[in-house]
Design a protein around this motif. Structure first.
Motif, PDB file in Angstrom:
ATOM      1  N   THR A 230       0.832  -1.207   0.000  1.00  0.00           N
ATOM      2  CA  THR A 230       0.000   0.000   0.000  1.00  0.00           C
ATOM      3  C   THR A 230       0.863   1.253   0.000  1.00  0.00           C
ATOM      4  OG1 THR A 230      -1.784  -1.128   1.173  1.00  0.00           O
ATOM      5  CG2 THR A 230      -1.767   1.274   1.268  1.00  0.00           C
ATOM      6  N   MET A 231       1.841   1.294   0.898  1.00  0.00           N
ATOM      7  CA  MET A 231       2.681   2.476   0.995  1.00  0.00           C
ATOM      8  C   MET A 231       3.585   2.622  -0.222  1.00  0.00           C
ATOM      9  SD  MET A 231       1.584   3.767   3.708  1.00  0.00           S
ATOM     10  CE  MET A 231       2.712   5.142   3.646  1.00  0.00           C
ATOM     11  N   TYR A 232       4.099   1.506  -0.714  1.00  0.00           N
ATOM     12  CA  TYR A 232       5.002   1.573  -1.868  1.00  0.00           C
ATOM     13  C   TYR A 232       4.287   2.163  -3.079  1.00  0.00           C
ATOM     14  CZ  TYR A 232       7.846   0.084  -5.831  1.00  0.00           C
ATOM     15  OH  TYR A 232       8.567   0.068  -6.996  1.00  0.00           O
ATOM     16  N   HIS A 233       3.104   1.645  -3.376  1.00  0.00           N
ATOM     17  CA  HIS A 233       2.401   2.118  -4.570  1.00  0.00           C
ATOM     18  C   HIS A 233       1.891   3.546  -4.400  1.00  0.00           C
ATOM     19  CE1 HIS A 233       2.692  -1.653  -6.693  1.00  0.00           C
ATOM     20  NE2 HIS A 233       2.163  -2.306  -5.671  1.00  0.00           N
ATOM     21  N   ALA A 234       1.363   3.869  -3.214  1.00  0.00           N
ATOM     22  CA  ALA A 234       0.824   5.223  -3.010  1.00  0.00           C
ATOM     23  C   ALA A 234       1.935   6.270  -3.029  1.00  0.00           C
ATOM     24  CB  ALA A 234       0.057   5.275  -1.689  1.00  0.00           C
ATOM     25  N   LEU A 235       3.019   6.018  -2.313  1.00  0.00           N
ATOM     26  CA  LEU A 235       4.100   6.997  -2.270  1.00  0.00           C
ATOM     27  C   LEU A 235       4.865   7.043  -3.594  1.00  0.00           C
ATOM     28  CD1 LEU A 235       5.439   6.443   1.358  1.00  0.00           C
ATOM     29  CD2 LEU A 235       4.012   8.304   0.506  1.00  0.00           C
ATOM     30  N   SER A 236       4.950   5.913  -4.267  1.00  0.00           N
ATOM     31  CA  SER A 236       5.583   5.931  -5.595  1.00  0.00           C
ATOM     32  C   SER A 236       4.760   6.761  -6.570  1.00  0.00           C
ATOM     33  CB  SER A 236       5.747   4.506  -6.119  1.00  0.00           C
ATOM     34  OG  SER A 236       6.666   3.780  -5.339  1.00  0.00           O
ATOM     35  N   ALA A 237       3.434   6.675  -6.456  1.00  0.00           N
ATOM     36  CA  ALA A 237       2.577   7.490  -7.323  1.00  0.00           C
ATOM     37  C   ALA A 237       2.792   8.973  -7.040  1.00  0.00           C
ATOM     38  CB  ALA A 237       1.112   7.109  -7.105  1.00  0.00           C
ATOM     39  N   LEU A 238       2.965   9.326  -5.767  1.00  0.00           N
ATOM     40  CA  LEU A 238       3.243  10.717  -5.432  1.00  0.00           C
ATOM     41  C   LEU A 238       4.587  11.156  -6.012  1.00  0.00           C
ATOM     42  CD1 LEU A 238       2.075  10.776  -1.701  1.00  0.00           C
ATOM     43  CD2 LEU A 238       1.040  12.044  -3.592  1.00  0.00           C
ATOM     44  N   GLU A 239       5.584  10.287  -5.923  1.00  0.00           N
ATOM     45  CA  GLU A 239       6.897  10.635  -6.464  1.00  0.00           C
ATOM     46  C   GLU A 239       6.845  10.770  -7.978  1.00  0.00           C
ATOM     47  OE1 GLU A 239      11.353   9.675  -5.153  1.00  0.00           O
ATOM     48  OE2 GLU A 239      10.220   7.888  -5.737  1.00  0.00           O
ATOM     49  N   GLN A 240       6.105   9.888  -8.645  1.00  0.00           N
ATOM     50  CA  GLN A 240       5.961   9.991 -10.107  1.00  0.00           C
ATOM     51  C   GLN A 240       5.240  11.277 -10.498  1.00  0.00           C
ATOM     52  OE1 GLN A 240       4.030   6.349 -11.200  1.00  0.00           O
ATOM     53  NE2 GLN A 240       5.776   5.079 -10.613  1.00  0.00           N
ATOM     54  N   ASN A 241       4.278  11.684  -9.686  1.00  0.00           N
ATOM     55  CA  ASN A 241       3.593  12.949  -9.943  1.00  0.00           C
ATOM     56  C   ASN A 241       4.569  14.121  -9.867  1.00  0.00           C
ATOM     57  OD1 ASN A 241       1.136  14.812 -10.003  1.00  0.00           O
ATOM     58  ND2 ASN A 241       1.971  15.314  -7.987  1.00  0.00           N
ATOM     59  N   LEU A 242       5.486  14.072  -8.901  1.00  0.00           N
ATOM     60  CA  LEU A 242       6.487  15.127  -8.803  1.00  0.00           C
ATOM     61  C   LEU A 242       7.414  15.124 -10.028  1.00  0.00           C
ATOM     62  CD1 LEU A 242       7.523  14.807  -5.042  1.00  0.00           C
ATOM     63  CD2 LEU A 242       5.997  16.496  -6.057  1.00  0.00           C
ATOM     64  N   ARG A 243       7.816  13.931 -10.446  1.00  0.00           N
ATOM     65  CA  ARG A 243       8.696  13.837 -11.618  1.00  0.00           C
ATOM     66  C   ARG A 243       7.999  14.393 -12.868  1.00  0.00           C
ATOM     67  NH1 ARG A 243      11.793  13.397  -8.281  1.00  0.00           N
ATOM     68  NH2 ARG A 243      13.075  11.618  -7.631  1.00  0.00           N
ATOM     69  N   ALA A 244       6.702  14.130 -12.961  1.00  0.00           N
ATOM     70  CA  ALA A 244       5.958  14.610 -14.135  1.00  0.00           C
ATOM     71  C   ALA A 244       5.864  16.133 -14.169  1.00  0.00           C
ATOM     72  CB  ALA A 244       4.558  14.010 -14.141  1.00  0.00           C
ATOM     73  N   HIS A 245       6.086  16.773 -13.013  1.00  0.00           N
ATOM     74  CA  HIS A 245       6.009  18.234 -12.951  1.00  0.00           C
ATOM     75  C   HIS A 245       7.379  18.847 -12.680  1.00  0.00           C
ATOM     76  CE1 HIS A 245       1.740  17.136 -12.272  1.00  0.00           C
ATOM     77  NE2 HIS A 245       1.516  18.236 -12.942  1.00  0.00           N
ATOM     78  N   ARG A 246       8.447  18.164 -13.148  1.00  0.00           N
ATOM     79  CA  ARG A 246       9.806  18.703 -13.214  1.00  0.00           C
ATOM     80  C   ARG A 246      10.505  18.789 -11.862  1.00  0.00           C
ATOM     81  NH1 ARG A 246       9.489  24.289 -16.053  1.00  0.00           N
ATOM     82  NH2 ARG A 246      11.713  24.217 -15.574  1.00  0.00           N
ATOM     83  N   TYR A 247      10.027  18.064 -10.863  1.00  0.00           N
ATOM     84  CA  TYR A 247      10.760  18.012  -9.590  1.00  0.00           C
ATOM     85  C   TYR A 247      11.786  16.899  -9.686  1.00  0.00           C
ATOM     86  CZ  TYR A 247      11.773  17.476  -4.612  1.00  0.00           C
ATOM     87  OH  TYR A 247      12.397  17.381  -3.389  1.00  0.00           O
ATOM     88  N   GLU A 248      13.068  17.214  -9.492  1.00  0.00           N
ATOM     89  CA  GLU A 248      14.132  16.254  -9.732  1.00  0.00           C
ATOM     90  C   GLU A 248      14.821  15.769  -8.458  1.00  0.00           C
ATOM     91  OE1 GLU A 248      16.763  18.050 -12.501  1.00  0.00           O
ATOM     92  OE2 GLU A 248      15.287  18.110 -14.140  1.00  0.00           O
TER      93      GLU A 248
END
Length: 711
Positions: A230-248
């Protein structure tokens, strides 16, 4: 400093942005199906104030930090994978038996006093999914029976055939010699390589909890494994959202230890209660910076009411064996108490006592309270607050959530009025009185159980509903001072932005500092120093992997100590990290004696029983720049100013007062520091409502802080 910190709660997602000295707070409803949507909406409100786009902010901030209750909610809702467990042969019943009293963990006092009738929690790992493997290591880590690898392979295959989605390994004495657990992980990866579709994650208990205690270490590993996916997928989705908006940069996750780390250095168990712990961290920082003395931190959100204590000097209370939901675990966690009382707490009729019951069930954000007009049919605390006149239906949450008073009235009437033979307003007053009493009782119990007098504390009231309910809670406890801190509605998010990167490593052992039989002091200095050095290096390597410079890493040393065979352990913070002779041993004993005397009374020390260390714990941390609070103490009475004329009035009802009050309403933006308003009064902002009960004064301070002082 440019920083984004987020607290994802059960009802609201709070966001706090620091941008070159400017502080911006914003809230949005939590989107449980995709947490990134609620985050983007909350951050969107903040970046519009800056006149920037989302990508511009995320490309320029130095860090994004998340605190979340996602793991807590997943555990409560019992949404997790099917767990398979490997233990030492002969110990298959350790977890199901749970020390014969484990089903009392997480119950209230009355429930624990009636264990024969207590209801066992549904197990996270089913008994038939627990398998023993042939191996044995003794308490010193010496090999007694080698690991039977063929037996391990057979047991793993049987668990997989039974549907295991994750394997938890908890072998006896693995904290002193983890070789067998590590070899089982290798065997599992040989049987089910990570490149195969459906490869199975494995959780090793010695990596989750470093202390002895077979049951609590096993339950810690089980909870961690249960929340892993649960935590892996939810937090990974948050991290991918950041990557999609240029957060490196790496995403940082708040830990319940009071620190934070990158996602790849975070266990699922460490995220439990990380949101409330962030609020306690902010309370500590504020109390120390502004000289507030003893404070009790109270966070009332939409789902829960969290209580934490920070005594003068910034000393926090820790739980080293906290209960999470119904499970006793072994992880250092900042102590807090969580009550099921929030704005979304559902009110119902208590047939036994012919009165109102509030919580712990919550309407959450979907569908939310009945007045949200999103399908909720049951009355909540927010519905009662609306009917009593405290909330503006058109400007709740900055106008983003219009409220429907008719829906609120219908929900209260259908559920309570016929049963209690009362009007809608009378029922709403009963809801308000009940929820405030519940929170006051929880606060009183927590302070008194630790030997504190509530009158010696300043109450910090934050969270979306904290300033709305604080007067009703405080007047039940004879607390005269309440502080709604700066950025009170997102104060836990402020705390998430203030925490340091930190890792705690510990090891259990049997180390006698003073042997009362032989009257000898400890003299194996090399052993002690080697253990401390190893724990320091493990924490240092954790931080080096995250890009920290070695010269920026600091360490603190704590020892769990006790006299003889006492069950009670006392934690002593030791300033000197090396032992080189008898003088250093005596200094440790003196520190322990002083701490023990403060806790249990002068003269309670018992060195004649012997002194021993049970756990050595090292925290490795890197300090970061923090939000600076201004001097927020209220002005003396003779220097306070009168407020401007109110913007409007509203008909309000108050518990303990007959009839209605025409209550003046001010905008928080119109109230300057030093202004005083006598209750009853309402001070409204976009993110929270400050309710001043009759008999209280509201005094504005700097940086948006607000005091409630008993008249």
């Amino acid at each position: 400093m440019r920083r984004v910190s987020v607290d994802i709660g059960g009802t609201f997602t709070d966001c706090f942005v620091v941008w070159d000295g400017k502080y911006i707070e914003a809230k949005a409803l939590t989107t449980h199906h995709n947490l990134a949507l609620g985050f983007n909406e909350a951050l969107g409100k903040a970046y519009r104030d800056l006149g920037l786009e989302l990508e511009e902010i995320l490309a320029q901030v130095d860090s994004v930090r998340y605190a979340t209750t996602l793991g807590t909610n997943a555990l409560i809702e019992h949404k997790g994978p099917r767990i398979g467990m490997l233990v030492t042969a002969g110990y298959e019943a350790t977890v199901p038996l749970s020390r014969a009293r484990g089903y009392g963990e997480g119950l209230d006092i009355l429930g624990q006093q009636d264990l024969p009738n207590a209801q066992r929690p549904d197990p996270l790992v089913l008994p038939h999914m627990i398998r023993g493997v042939r191996e044995r290591v003794d308490f010193q880590g010496d090999l007694v029976m080698p690991l039977d690898e063929n037996d391990v392979r057979a047991q793993i295959r049987e668990l997989v055939d039974r549907g295991a989605e994750i394997i938890v390994v908890a072998l006896v004495n693995s904290v002193v010699n983890p070789a067998h657990e590590q070899r089982i992980e290798e065997i599992l990866l040989e049987e089910y390589p990570s490149h195969l579709l459906g490869a199975i994650p494995v959780v090793l208990s010695h990596q989750v909890a470093g202390r002895k205690g077979e049951y609590v270490r096993a339950s810690s590993a089980i909870v961690d494994g249960y929340l892993h996916s649960t935590m892996y997928h939810a937090l990974s989705a948050l991290e991918q959202n950041l990557r999609a908006h240029r957060y490196e940069q790496p995403m940082l996750v708040i830990h319940n230890s009071g620190g934070m780390a990158q996602l790849n250095s975070t266990d699922a168990l460490q995220t439990i209660h990380s949101g409330p712990v962030s609020g306690i961290g902010a309370s500590e920082h504020l109390a120390m910076q502004c000289g507030l003395g003893n404070v009790v931190a109270t966070d009332m959100g939409g789902t829960s009411y969290d209580i934490g204590i920070v005594v003068e000097g910034g000393i926090k209370h820790y739980d080293f064996n906290p209960v999470i939901d119904r499970w006793l675990v072994s992880v250092p966690m900042v102590h807090l108490v969580t009550l099921g009382s929030g704005g979304g707490s559902i009110a119902s009729y208590d047939r036994m006592y012919d009165t109102v019951k509030c919580g712990p069930e919550s309407a959450g954000s979907d569908p939310g309270p009945a007045c949200y007009d999103r399908g909720g049919m049951r009355p909540t605390v927010t519905d009662a607050d609306l009917l009593l006149g405290y909330l503006d239906p058109q400007n709740y949450a900055g106008g983003s959530i219009p409220l429907n008073p008719r829906r609120a009235a219908a929900a209260v009437e259908d559920t309570l009025c016929d049963e209690l033979d009362c009007s809608v307003i009378e029922a709403a007053l009963l809801i308000r009185e009940k929820v405030d009493d519940n929170m006051a009782n929880g606060l009183f119990t927590e302070l008194r159980a630790r030997g504190y007098d509530p009158k010696d504390f300043t109450m910090l009231a934050y969270g979306g509903n904290g300033p709305l309910h604080c007067c009703g809670i405080a007047q039940n406890l004879s607390i005269d001072k309440i502080l709604a801190p700066p950025f009170s509605s997102v104060f836990s998010a402020v705390g998430a932005g203030n925490l340091h990167q930190l890792h705690i490593h510990e090891t259990s052992l049997y180390m006698v500092l003073y042997d009362s039989n032989s009257r000898r002091l400890f003299d194996d200095y090399v052993r002690f120093n080697d253990i401390v050095a190893d724990l320091k290096e493990r924490g240092t390597q954790d931080l080096l992997r995250q890009g920290m410079a070695r010269e920026d890493i600091h360490h603190s040393l704590e020892l769990d100590m006790r006299y003889g065979n006492q069950l009670v352990q006392t934690t002593a913070v030791i300033p000197r990290h090396e032992v080189r002779g008898p003088a250093d041993v005596l200094a440790i004993i003196e520190q322990f004696s002083e701490d023990y005397g403060k806790r249990f009374g002068k003269g309670s020390q018992a060195p004649e029983a012997g002194i021993r260390i049970n756990t050595i714990r090292v925290a490795a941390f890197v300090r970061h720049e923090t939000v600076q609070f201004e001097d927020i103490k209220p002005l003396p009475a003779e220097r306070r100013k009168s407020p401007p004329p109110p913007s409007s009035t509203r008909t309000c009802h108050f518990v303990g007062h007959a009839g209605a009050f025409e209550t003046p309403v001010w905008s928080r933006a119109a109230i300057e520091p030093g202004m005083q308003i006598a209750g009853p009064a309402i001070i409204a902002s976009e993110v929270t409502t400050f309710l001043v009960n009759p008999g209280w004064n509201f005094v504005a301070a700097r940086q948006g802080a607000s005091w409630f002082l008993r008249a």
